[in-house]
Design a protein around this motif. Structure first.
Motif, PDB file in Angstrom:
ATOM      1  N   LYS A  29     -16.836  38.401  18.777  1.00  0.00           N
ATOM      2  CA  LYS A  29     -17.340  38.726  20.117  1.00  0.00           C
ATOM      3  C   LYS A  29     -16.372  38.328  21.228  1.00  0.00           C
ATOM      4  CE  LYS A  29     -22.378  38.976  20.061  1.00  0.00           C
ATOM      5  NZ  LYS A  29     -23.577  38.178  20.031  1.00  0.00           N
ATOM      6  N   ASP A  30     -15.873  37.088  21.166  1.00  0.00           N
ATOM      7  CA  ASP A  30     -14.983  36.581  22.224  1.00  0.00           C
ATOM      8  C   ASP A  30     -13.710  37.409  22.317  1.00  0.00           C
ATOM      9  OD1 ASP A  30     -16.818  34.649  22.648  1.00  0.00           O
ATOM     10  OD2 ASP A  30     -15.626  32.975  21.886  1.00  0.00           O
ATOM     11  N   ILE A  31     -13.184  37.791  21.159  1.00  0.00           N
ATOM     12  CA  ILE A  31     -11.952  38.587  21.116  1.00  0.00           C
ATOM     13  C   ILE A  31     -12.214  39.946  21.766  1.00  0.00           C
ATOM     14  CG2 ILE A  31     -10.269  39.694  19.566  1.00  0.00           C
ATOM     15  CD1 ILE A  31     -11.086  37.376  17.540  1.00  0.00           C
ATOM     16  N   SER A  32     -13.325  40.549  21.383  1.00  0.00           N
ATOM     17  CA  SER A  32     -13.696  41.858  21.911  1.00  0.00           C
ATOM     18  C   SER A  32     -13.900  41.804  23.425  1.00  0.00           C
ATOM     19  CB  SER A  32     -14.971  42.338  21.210  1.00  0.00           C
ATOM     20  OG  SER A  32     -15.457  43.496  21.812  1.00  0.00           O
ATOM     21  N   GLU A  33     -14.639  40.805  23.899  1.00  0.00           N
ATOM     22  CA  GLU A  33     -14.919  40.692  25.336  1.00  0.00           C
ATOM     23  C   GLU A  33     -13.633  40.540  26.132  1.00  0.00           C
ATOM     24  OE1 GLU A  33     -17.760  37.528  25.823  1.00  0.00           O
ATOM     25  OE2 GLU A  33     -19.340  38.696  24.816  1.00  0.00           O
ATOM     26  N   PHE A  34     -12.724  39.706  25.648  1.00  0.00           N
ATOM     27  CA  PHE A  34     -11.450  39.504  26.356  1.00  0.00           C
ATOM     28  C   PHE A  34     -10.634  40.797  26.366  1.00  0.00           C
ATOM     29  CE2 PHE A  34      -6.932  37.972  26.373  1.00  0.00           C
ATOM     30  CZ  PHE A  34      -6.934  37.510  27.694  1.00  0.00           C
ATOM     31  N   ALA A  35     -10.624  41.501  25.251  1.00  0.00           N
ATOM     32  CA  ALA A  35      -9.864  42.759  25.163  1.00  0.00           C
ATOM     33  C   ALA A  35     -10.387  43.785  26.162  1.00  0.00           C
ATOM     34  CB  ALA A  35      -9.951  43.314  23.745  1.00  0.00           C
ATOM     35  N   PHE A  36     -11.700  43.889  26.278  1.00  0.00           N
ATOM     36  CA  PHE A  36     -12.284  44.849  27.210  1.00  0.00           C
ATOM     37  C   PHE A  36     -11.972  44.482  28.668  1.00  0.00           C
ATOM     38  CE2 PHE A  36     -14.505  46.523  23.574  1.00  0.00           C
ATOM     39  CZ  PHE A  36     -14.748  47.845  23.908  1.00  0.00           C
ATOM     40  N   GLU A  37     -11.731  43.194  28.930  1.00  0.00           N
ATOM     41  CA  GLU A  37     -11.320  42.776  30.284  1.00  0.00           C
ATOM     42  C   GLU A  37      -9.872  43.183  30.566  1.00  0.00           C
ATOM     43  OE1 GLU A  37     -11.827  38.543  30.588  1.00  0.00           O
ATOM     44  OE2 GLU A  37     -13.960  38.660  30.050  1.00  0.00           O
ATOM     45  N   CYS A  38      -9.064  43.259  29.532  1.00  0.00           N
ATOM     46  CA  CYS A  38      -7.629  43.500  29.708  1.00  0.00           C
ATOM     47  C   CYS A  38      -7.258  44.977  29.825  1.00  0.00           C
ATOM     48  CB  CYS A  38      -6.847  42.915  28.524  1.00  0.00           C
ATOM     49  SG  CYS A  38      -6.995  41.135  28.371  1.00  0.00           S
ATOM     50  N   VAL A  39      -8.048  45.850  29.245  1.00  0.00           N
ATOM     51  CA  VAL A  39      -7.651  47.259  29.135  1.00  0.00           C
ATOM     52  C   VAL A  39      -8.352  48.124  30.185  1.00  0.00           C
ATOM     53  CG1 VAL A  39      -9.429  47.871  27.420  1.00  0.00           C
ATOM     54  CG2 VAL A  39      -7.257  49.122  27.454  1.00  0.00           C
ATOM     55  N   ASN A  40      -7.606  49.092  30.712  1.00  0.00           N
ATOM     56  CA  ASN A  40      -8.200  50.071  31.625  1.00  0.00           C
ATOM     57  C   ASN A  40      -8.611  51.292  30.815  1.00  0.00           C
ATOM     58  OD1 ASN A  40      -7.863  48.671  34.077  1.00  0.00           O
ATOM     59  ND2 ASN A  40      -5.683  49.160  34.050  1.00  0.00           N
ATOM     60  N   ILE A  41      -9.901  51.602  30.851  1.00  0.00           N
ATOM     61  CA  ILE A  41     -10.416  52.743  30.088  1.00  0.00           C
ATOM     62  C   ILE A  41     -10.879  53.802  31.068  1.00  0.00           C
ATOM     63  CG2 ILE A  41     -12.135  53.490  28.382  1.00  0.00           C
ATOM     64  CD1 ILE A  41     -12.269  50.431  27.568  1.00  0.00           C
ATOM     65  N   GLY A  42     -10.359  55.016  30.909  1.00  0.00           N
ATOM     66  CA  GLY A  42     -10.746  56.115  31.783  1.00  0.00           C
ATOM     67  C   GLY A  42     -12.089  56.701  31.380  1.00  0.00           C
ATOM     68  N   LYS A  43     -12.801  57.227  32.363  1.00  0.00           N
ATOM     69  CA  LYS A  43     -14.132  57.813  32.124  1.00  0.00           C
ATOM     70  C   LYS A  43     -14.104  58.959  31.125  1.00  0.00           C
ATOM     71  CE  LYS A  43     -17.553  55.800  34.244  1.00  0.00           C
ATOM     72  NZ  LYS A  43     -18.532  55.180  33.346  1.00  0.00           N
ATOM     73  N   ASN A  44     -12.945  59.620  31.014  1.00  0.00           N
ATOM     74  CA  ASN A  44     -12.854  60.768  30.110  1.00  0.00           C
ATOM     75  C   ASN A  44     -11.922  60.515  28.928  1.00  0.00           C
ATOM     76  OD1 ASN A  44     -14.612  62.541  31.624  1.00  0.00           O
ATOM     77  ND2 ASN A  44     -12.998  62.512  33.176  1.00  0.00           N
ATOM     78  N   ASP A  45     -11.626  59.243  28.688  1.00  0.00           N
ATOM     79  CA  ASP A  45     -10.725  58.911  27.578  1.00  0.00           C
ATOM     80  C   ASP A  45     -11.373  59.218  26.231  1.00  0.00           C
ATOM     81  OD1 ASP A  45      -8.762  58.063  29.244  1.00  0.00           O
ATOM     82  OD2 ASP A  45      -8.837  55.943  28.688  1.00  0.00           O
ATOM     83  N   ARG A  46     -10.588  59.845  25.384  1.00  0.00           N
ATOM     84  CA  ARG A  46     -11.002  60.039  23.990  1.00  0.00           C
ATOM     85  C   ARG A  46     -10.420  58.873  23.198  1.00  0.00           C
ATOM     86  NH1 ARG A  46      -9.403  64.322  19.535  1.00  0.00           N
ATOM     87  NH2 ARG A  46     -11.223  64.094  18.211  1.00  0.00           N
ATOM     88  N   ILE A  47     -11.277  58.191  22.441  1.00  0.00           N
ATOM     89  CA  ILE A  47     -10.901  56.890  21.868  1.00  0.00           C
ATOM     90  C   ILE A  47     -11.088  56.872  20.349  1.00  0.00           C
ATOM     91  CG2 ILE A  47     -11.471  54.414  21.889  1.00  0.00           C
ATOM     92  CD1 ILE A  47     -12.468  54.854  24.815  1.00  0.00           C
ATOM     93  N   LEU A  48     -10.155  56.171  19.685  1.00  0.00           N
ATOM     94  CA  LEU A  48     -10.275  55.923  18.250  1.00  0.00           C
ATOM     95  C   LEU A  48     -10.171  54.427  18.012  1.00  0.00           C
ATOM     96  CD1 LEU A  48     -10.294  56.974  15.242  1.00  0.00           C
ATOM     97  CD2 LEU A  48      -7.804  56.777  15.335  1.00  0.00           C
ATOM     98  N   ASP A  49     -11.156  53.858  17.302  1.00  0.00           N
ATOM     99  CA  ASP A  49     -11.114  52.449  16.918  1.00  0.00           C
ATOM    100  C   ASP A  49     -10.762  52.373  15.434  1.00  0.00           C
ATOM    101  OD1 ASP A  49     -11.371  49.670  17.112  1.00  0.00           O
ATOM    102  OD2 ASP A  49     -13.469  49.740  16.487  1.00  0.00           O
ATOM    103  N   ILE A  50      -9.571  51.846  15.154  1.00  0.00           N
ATOM    104  CA  ILE A  50      -9.091  51.747  13.768  1.00  0.00           C
ATOM    105  C   ILE A  50      -9.536  50.407  13.173  1.00  0.00           C
ATOM    106  CG2 ILE A  50      -7.057  51.654  12.283  1.00  0.00           C
ATOM    107  CD1 ILE A  50      -5.587  53.395  14.265  1.00  0.00           C
ATOM    108  N   GLY A  51     -10.017  50.460  11.932  1.00  0.00           N
ATOM    109  CA  GLY A  51     -10.556  49.245  11.308  1.00  0.00           C
ATOM    110  C   GLY A  51     -11.861  48.897  12.002  1.00  0.00           C
ATOM    111  N   CYS A  52     -12.716  49.914  12.140  1.00  0.00           N
ATOM    112  CA  CYS A  52     -13.889  49.807  13.023  1.00  0.00           C
ATOM    113  C   CYS A  52     -14.991  48.895  12.499  1.00  0.00           C
ATOM    114  CB  CYS A  52     -14.446  51.190  13.337  1.00  0.00           C
ATOM    115  SG  CYS A  52     -14.871  52.166  11.874  1.00  0.00           S
ATOM    116  N   GLY A  53     -14.897  48.457  11.241  1.00  0.00           N
ATOM    117  CA  GLY A  53     -15.859  47.473  10.721  1.00  0.00           C
ATOM    118  C   GLY A  53     -17.304  47.918  10.893  1.00  0.00           C
ATOM    119  N   GLY A  54     -18.073  47.136  11.649  1.00  0.00           N
ATOM    120  CA  GLY A  54     -19.493  47.441  11.826  1.00  0.00           C
ATOM    121  C   GLY A  54     -19.804  48.341  12.999  1.00  0.00           C
ATOM    122  N   GLY A  55     -18.786  48.803  13.709  1.00  0.00           N
ATOM    123  CA  GLY A  55     -19.004  49.787  14.772  1.00  0.00           C
ATOM    124  C   GLY A  55     -19.407  49.225  16.120  1.00  0.00           C
ATOM    125  N   VAL A  56     -19.311  47.910  16.297  1.00  0.00           N
ATOM    126  CA  VAL A  56     -19.704  47.276  17.563  1.00  0.00           C
ATOM    127  C   VAL A  56     -18.831  47.761  18.718  1.00  0.00           C
ATOM    128  CG1 VAL A  56     -19.726  45.067  18.780  1.00  0.00           C
ATOM    129  CG2 VAL A  56     -20.693  45.213  16.526  1.00  0.00           C
TER     130      VAL A  56
END
Length: 204
Positions: A29-56
């Protein structure tokens, strides 16, 4: 006799794999929360999560972008869990989860604006060439975000390397070198204060 290494982290499988994924969802959780603070995500960005695990993280991305968010994992159990968690989006064709190997992805060139890897590159084979494969599927000016719980100086690194099957740990400088060699034009790193959490964002 050497102790049996933990292999569930690399490729969750069976009932134990489902438990492993639940633990990962909680422990990362902590890793994910920090990462989301660091990255700029556009409203129309198409995204791929590699090694998606449980899909959180797929679930988090789906709340930010209006576009499709896909997942990729080579564990059958992870793919099933990710789909289950994001079933509505799967049913509405906003999300698909692919079972595949990151070093040879069945994905067209320049398909995604953002590709993420949370706590997963430790297990990627031949990382220098695998980064080139990730570069291939990212659109021009797109981003590749790596988030991990160690910056290569964590006191437990050696213990993990000795107990977790197929694991490698990389420093910020190593990742920067590999990413630039793979073709990315810039690499930015973020380190969580008083922690070992490292987020690296490469831009194509």
């Amino acid at each position: 006799m050497t102790a049996h290494k933990i292999d569930q982290c690399m490729k969750p499988h069976g009932e134990e794999g489902i438990e492993t994924i639940k633990n990962m969802n909680e422990n990362h959780k902590d890793i994910s929360e920090f990462a989301f603070e660091c990255v700029n995500i556009g409203k129309n960005d198409r995204i791929l999560d590699i090694g998606c695990g449980g899909g959180v993280n797929i679930e988090k991305f789906l709340k930010i972008t209006n576009n499709n968010v896909d997942g990729l994992d080579y564990s059958e159990v992870s793919v099933a869990q990710s789909m289950k968690r994001n079933q509505n989006s799967v049913d509405n064709n906003r999300c698909k989860v692919i079972q595949a190997d990151v070093s040879d992805m069945p994905i067209d060139d320049e398909s995604y604006d953002l590709v993420s890897g949370f706590e997963t590159i430790y297990f990627w084979p031949d990382i220098k060439n695998t980064f080139k494969e990730v570069y291939r599927i990212i659109k021009p000016n797109g981003q590749f975000m790596i988030a991990q719980g160690t910056d290569g100086t964590h006191p437990d690194d050696e213990k993990w390397l000795n107990t977790v099957e197929g694991m490698s740990v990389y420093t910020k400088n190593e990742l920067e070198e590999y990413l630039l060699n793979a073709g990315f034009k810039s690499v930015e790193s973020f380190k969580k204060e008083n922690d070992y959490i490292l987020v690296v964002i490469a831009r194509k």
